[in-house]
Scaffold this motif. Structure first.
Motif, PDB file in Angstrom:
ATOM      1  N   ARG A  24       0.833  -1.201   0.000  1.00  0.00           N
ATOM      2  CA  ARG A  24       0.000   0.000   0.000  1.00  0.00           C
ATOM      3  C   ARG A  24       0.870   1.255   0.000  1.00  0.00           C
ATOM      4  N   ALA A  25       2.020   1.195   0.680  1.00  0.00           N
ATOM      5  CA  ALA A  25       2.912   2.357   0.755  1.00  0.00           C
ATOM      6  C   ALA A  25       3.565   2.668  -0.581  1.00  0.00           C
ATOM      7  N   ILE A  26       3.652   1.680  -1.465  1.00  0.00           N
ATOM      8  CA  ILE A  26       4.283   1.900  -2.777  1.00  0.00           C
ATOM      9  C   ILE A  26       3.274   1.734  -3.913  1.00  0.00           C
ATOM     10  N   GLU A  27       2.006   1.938  -3.624  1.00  0.00           N
ATOM     11  CA  GLU A  27       0.972   1.755  -4.647  1.00  0.00           C
ATOM     12  C   GLU A  27       1.182   2.665  -5.842  1.00  0.00           C
ATOM     13  N   HIS A  28       1.756   3.866  -5.606  1.00  0.00           N
ATOM     14  CA  HIS A  28       1.999   4.798  -6.709  1.00  0.00           C
ATOM     15  C   HIS A  28       2.943   4.217  -7.754  1.00  0.00           C
ATOM     16  N   ARG A  29       3.779   3.253  -7.356  1.00  0.00           N
ATOM     17  CA  ARG A  29       4.702   2.638  -8.318  1.00  0.00           C
ATOM     18  C   ARG A  29       3.977   1.675  -9.252  1.00  0.00           C
ATOM     19  N   GLY A  30       2.814   1.210  -8.833  1.00  0.00           N
ATOM     20  CA  GLY A  30       2.077   0.248  -9.644  1.00  0.00           C
ATOM     21  C   GLY A  30       0.596   0.269  -9.310  1.00  0.00           C
ATOM     22  N   PRO A  31      -0.156   1.223  -9.846  1.00  0.00           N
ATOM     23  CA  PRO A  31      -1.576   1.337  -9.507  1.00  0.00           C
ATOM     24  C   PRO A  31      -2.480   0.371 -10.259  1.00  0.00           C
ATOM     25  N   ASP A  32      -1.929  -0.401 -11.202  1.00  0.00           N
ATOM     26  CA  ASP A  32      -2.790  -1.209 -12.072  1.00  0.00           C
ATOM     27  C   ASP A  32      -3.161  -2.569 -11.500  1.00  0.00           C
ATOM     28  N   ASP A  33      -2.339  -3.114 -10.614  1.00  0.00           N
ATOM     29  CA  ASP A  33      -2.609  -4.457 -10.104  1.00  0.00           C
ATOM     30  C   ASP A  33      -1.700  -4.727  -8.919  1.00  0.00           C
ATOM     31  N   ALA A  34      -2.024  -5.776  -8.156  1.00  0.00           N
ATOM     32  CA  ALA A  34      -1.198  -6.188  -7.024  1.00  0.00           C
ATOM     33  C   ALA A  34      -1.262  -7.694  -6.895  1.00  0.00           C
ATOM     34  N   GLY A  35      -0.199  -8.284  -6.356  1.00  0.00           N
ATOM     35  CA  GLY A  35      -0.173  -9.729  -6.171  1.00  0.00           C
ATOM     36  C   GLY A  35       0.761 -10.128  -5.054  1.00  0.00           C
ATOM     37  N   ILE A  36       0.527 -11.337  -4.495  1.00  0.00           N
ATOM     38  CA  ILE A  36       1.321 -11.850  -3.375  1.00  0.00           C
ATOM     39  C   ILE A  36       1.654 -13.316  -3.636  1.00  0.00           C
ATOM     40  N   PHE A  37       2.872 -13.692  -3.297  1.00  0.00           N
ATOM     41  CA  PHE A  37       3.332 -15.081  -3.383  1.00  0.00           C
ATOM     42  C   PHE A  37       3.916 -15.477  -2.037  1.00  0.00           C
ATOM     43  N   ARG A  38       3.653 -16.741  -1.631  1.00  0.00           N
ATOM     44  CA  ARG A  38       4.204 -17.231  -0.364  1.00  0.00           C
ATOM     45  C   ARG A  38       4.725 -18.650  -0.546  1.00  0.00           C
ATOM     46  N   ALA A  39       5.885 -18.905   0.024  1.00  0.00           N
ATOM     47  CA  ALA A  39       6.446 -20.253   0.065  1.00  0.00           C
ATOM     48  C   ALA A  39       6.887 -20.530   1.493  1.00  0.00           C
ATOM     49  N   ASP A  40       6.569 -21.729   1.997  1.00  0.00           N
ATOM     50  CA  ASP A  40       6.915 -22.099   3.377  1.00  0.00           C
ATOM     51  C   ASP A  40       7.965 -23.197   3.397  1.00  0.00           C
ATOM     52  N   LEU A  41       8.850 -23.084   4.381  1.00  0.00           N
ATOM     53  CA  LEU A  41       9.836 -24.118   4.645  1.00  0.00           C
ATOM     54  C   LEU A  41       9.532 -24.671   6.032  1.00  0.00           C
ATOM     55  N   PRO A  42       8.497 -25.538   6.160  1.00  0.00           N
ATOM     56  CA  PRO A  42       7.971 -25.933   7.477  1.00  0.00           C
ATOM     57  C   PRO A  42       8.989 -26.620   8.372  1.00  0.00           C
ATOM     58  N   GLU A  43       9.896 -27.366   7.775  1.00  0.00           N
ATOM     59  CA  GLU A  43      10.859 -28.078   8.613  1.00  0.00           C
ATOM     60  C   GLU A  43      11.790 -27.139   9.361  1.00  0.00           C
ATOM     61  N   GLN A  44      11.887 -25.887   8.877  1.00  0.00           N
ATOM     62  CA  GLN A  44      12.741 -24.904   9.540  1.00  0.00           C
ATOM     63  C   GLN A  44      11.948 -23.726  10.085  1.00  0.00           C
ATOM     64  N   ASP A  45      10.619 -23.779   9.989  1.00  0.00           N
ATOM     65  CA  ASP A  45       9.745 -22.695  10.434  1.00  0.00           C
ATOM     66  C   ASP A  45      10.124 -21.371   9.779  1.00  0.00           C
ATOM     67  N   LEU A  46      10.411 -21.439   8.469  1.00  0.00           N
ATOM     68  CA  LEU A  46      10.753 -20.248   7.700  1.00  0.00           C
ATOM     69  C   LEU A  46       9.711 -20.033   6.611  1.00  0.00           C
ATOM     70  N   SER A  47       9.526 -18.785   6.236  1.00  0.00           N
ATOM     71  CA  SER A  47       8.604 -18.472   5.143  1.00  0.00           C
ATOM     72  C   SER A  47       9.227 -17.404   4.243  1.00  0.00           C
ATOM     73  N   VAL A  48       8.796 -17.417   2.989  1.00  0.00           N
ATOM     74  CA  VAL A  48       9.243 -16.456   1.996  1.00  0.00           C
ATOM     75  C   VAL A  48       8.014 -15.783   1.398  1.00  0.00           C
ATOM     76  N   TRP A  49       8.022 -14.463   1.358  1.00  0.00           N
ATOM     77  CA  TRP A  49       6.912 -13.691   0.804  1.00  0.00           C
ATOM     78  C   TRP A  49       7.434 -12.761  -0.295  1.00  0.00           C
ATOM     79  N   LEU A  50       6.728 -12.723  -1.406  1.00  0.00           N
ATOM     80  CA  LEU A  50       6.990 -11.759  -2.467  1.00  0.00           C
ATOM     81  C   LEU A  50       5.699 -10.992  -2.738  1.00  0.00           C
ATOM     82  N   GLY A  51       5.836  -9.677  -2.901  1.00  0.00           N
ATOM     83  CA  GLY A  51       4.686  -8.847  -3.243  1.00  0.00           C
ATOM     84  C   GLY A  51       5.022  -7.911  -4.384  1.00  0.00           C
ATOM     85  N   SER A  52       4.005  -7.536  -5.151  1.00  0.00           N
ATOM     86  CA  SER A  52       4.245  -6.667  -6.298  1.00  0.00           C
ATOM     87  C   SER A  52       3.076  -5.725  -6.515  1.00  0.00           C
ATOM     88  N   ARG A  53       3.417  -4.480  -6.880  1.00  0.00           N
ATOM     89  CA  ARG A  53       2.444  -3.517  -7.402  1.00  0.00           C
ATOM     90  C   ARG A  53       2.808  -3.297  -8.859  1.00  0.00           C
TER      91      ARG A  53
END
Length: 617
Positions: A24-53
């Motif tokens: 939301r803070a960088i919406e001006h960089r990309g007002p046309d669409d938004a998306g989120i990706f998540r990948a989990d590494l459960p054996e290590q209790d780690l997660s990876v998040w990618l977001g885009s505007r």
């Protein structure tokens, strides 16, 4: 063109709500669409998040949505920028059996990565700040283009890593402290902008140009991926076809484009080539002022008429100056003494229906347009003489610093305190002793100081492999161009959801020019010799014959007029107690008496107003 954000680390420390705050803070960089990706590494209790505007430039359909994933490997990419050679890369990948679902360059970047990993990035020709989740190796990679055209910031905290296209995204999710970096402030005062990798915020750093950051299972490694391209043989006759190809590639867009035209050599060359490549519907735009000594209106008109572009003028009066300046500062991701000019013209371009713009940034750095190319050799001679006659140098320094103009004061300091390279003297606003008198914020940071020292040494080592004139070219590109011009171009254009492209900052063109001795290019005599030889007979004579003006707003006039009260009151009340109040007011009074240029009080004012807006008490 987009804004990206993300996180990798312990799953318990991050969630979708935080990522949405960043986006939301960088919406001006990309007002046309938004998306989120998540990948989990459960054996290590780690997660990876990618977001885009997303700011849709190529393939406006949903097929270009980000983050984009590869079904075969599970890898994903969030990409901010443009690959100008994506068609060539796509053709090679298709011949190898790859099939595509979209027409956009982001998918080409992803498929390229899946085919070759980090080794494939050397083939990317463009501007980018990207995040790639490499699923097979369970590693997250952050990547930045070779000249730093697109930004990418990060903060490390133990096992976790947060990143974003703007530092405001990190602040929005409380992933960075709202504290000024002492080193960042000192860099800002010395050069008018924080110097990568240090930023204006404590503990937040910029990924360096041409570098990759790899996070894997809580461990982080940063390394340079961009090797210097092999030298290309040729003379001034090679410039026109190289630039033509670059402009042709950078005009690829599914949305309208415009060229920012000042009437100077660099933007005029870009305008001419763009008109020849795009046809009669090519547009140009320039900012004009009431102050005739600053306005390049007539020159821009002649170039536009000569090239046959559809020309637009953006008037900016002194009466509008205060409002526009305040608005621009409030939109800066990091403070800069420059950038207001780009903010004004970018706003006008967006209002006129454009989403892509081309500018001449980089021409001075790589074609020897600045006076620094001639003055540096003179300063080196003066430094050697001062070393042999210290008593005379001391007397001259005393006279110059006490009674000289701003430029003379710089020379006076240099005679007794020579910097590591005389180039830096010419880009200095305040010297270290002056900074110590003025600055009252924060304690020293060991990590920031170490990173800054390593960065400077690496630049000097890179320059050391070149002849003395090309050293100036590289230093200009790695410091002033990267940390002021390119950063301002990005933050001020993206504030209006406008993508700004810079053909002269092409890394293959730069490698070619840096491989030619400076004297052969005429750097020791006059600027733009090779550009003049390539285009001098195809543009109006005054483009190359008149004195360089630069795309500068008339702040020297406005600071004694409509902006005077605003600046003096801000420095007097000293918000955030960044400055020692008496020292800051002395800087203002020195400007009013003609003993300092406008950029010194303006720098204090910009950081004060930026802090008020961004770091509320």
């Amino acid at each position: 063109m987009c804004g990206i954000a993300g996180y990798c680390g312990p799953a318990r420390r991050f969630n979708q709500e935080k990522l949405e705050l960043m986006l939301r803070a960088i919406e001006h960089r990309g007002p046309d669409d938004a998306g989120i990706f998540r990948a989990d590494l459960p054996e290590q209790d780690l997660s990876v998040w990618l977001g885009s505007r997303r700011l849709a430039i190529q393939d406006l359909s949903p097929a270009g949505r980000q983050p984009m994933t590869d079904a075969a490997t599970g890898s994903a990419i969030a990409f901010n920028g443009e690959l100008y050679n994506f068609r060539d890369l796509r053709s090679e990948l298709e011949q190898a059996g790859c099939r595509f679902c979209s027409r956009c360059d982001t998918e080409v970047a992803l498929r390229s990565w899946c085919a070759g990993g980090i080794g494939s990035v050397a083939q990317w020709r463009g501007m980018f700040g990207a995040a790639v989740w490499d699923a097979p190796s369970q590693a997250l990679w952050l990547l930045r283009d070779p000249w730093g055209i697109k930004p990418l910031y990060y903060r490390r905290d133990g096992e976790s890593l947060a990143f974003c296209s703007e530092i405001r995204g990190l602040l929005a999710a409380d992933l960075a402290p709202r504290e000024l970096s002492r080193r960042g402030v000192e860099d800002f005062l010395q050069f008018g902008a924080p110097q990568d990798p240090v930023t204006i915020l404590r503990g937040v750093y910029a990924l360096l140009p041409g570098h990759a950051l790899c996070w894997s299972r809580g461990r982080t490694e940063i390394r340079r991926y961009a090797a210097r391209p092999s030298p290309i043989q040729g003379g001034p006759e090679a410039i026109e076809p190289m630039l033509r190809k670059i402009v042709r590639q950078q005009l690829i867009s599914d949305v309208p484009a415009v060229v920012f035209l000042s009437g100077g050599a660099d933007s005029s060359v870009i305008a001419l080539l763009a008109r020849e490549e795009a046809g009669a519907d090519m547009h140009t735009m320039t900012v004009i002022f009431d102050e005739n000594s600053y306005s390049e209106r007539d020159f821009a008109r002649r170039v536009a008429a000569h090239a046959g572009t559809r020309h637009h003028e953006v008037p900016l009066s002194a009466g509008d100056a205060c409002c526009q300046a305040l608005e621009a500062i409030s939109r800066m991701d990091q403070p800069s003494v420059d950038g207001v000019n780009t903010y004004v013209i970018s706003a006008a371009a967006k209002r006129s229906g454009f989403t892509v713009a081309l500018s001449g940034v980089g021409g001075d750095e790589f074609f020897g347009g600045y006076s620094t190319f001639r003055r540096t050799a003179l300063l080196e001679k003066l430094g050697r003489i001062a070393g042999r006659m210290p008593a005379l140098a001391g007397f001259a320094s005393h006279v110059l610093t006490r009674h000289g103009t701003a430029g003379a004061q710089k020379l006076g300091v240099y005679l007794t305190q020579p910097s590591q390279h005389p180039y830096f003297l010419q880009r200095t606003l305040f010297f270290p002793a002056q900074i110590g008198e003025i600055c009252a914020c924060g304690a020293r940071e060991t990590e920031a100081d170490c990173l800054a020292g390593e960065r400077l040494q690496n630049i000097l080592d890179e320059a050391g492999a070149l002849d003395r004139l090309n050293q100036v070219s590289l230093l200009e590109a790695r410091t002033y161009m990267a940390n002021t011009l390119l950063r301002d171009s990005d933050q001020m254009s993206m504030a209006h959801s406008l993508e700004l492209r810079v053909p002269f900052a092409d890394h293959l063109l730069a490698a070619f020019l840096l491989g030619i001795p400076g004297e052969k290019k005429g750097f020791h005599r006059a600027g733009k010799l090779w550009l003049r030889q390539a285009f001098g007979n195809r543009l109006p004579p005054e483009v190359f014959e008149r004195e360089k003006m630069g795309f500068t707003l008339p702040f020297a006039v406005w600071l004694k007029g409509p902006l005077a009260k605003e600046v003096s009151q801000t420095l007097d009340r000293n918000p955030h107690r960044i400055w020692r109040r008496d020292a800051a007011l002395r800087v203002w009074n020195d400007f009013l008496r003609g003993r300092a240029g406008w950029s010194r009080p303006w720098a204090l004012y910009v950081l004060s107003r930026w802090a008020e807006k961004t770091l509320p008490v």
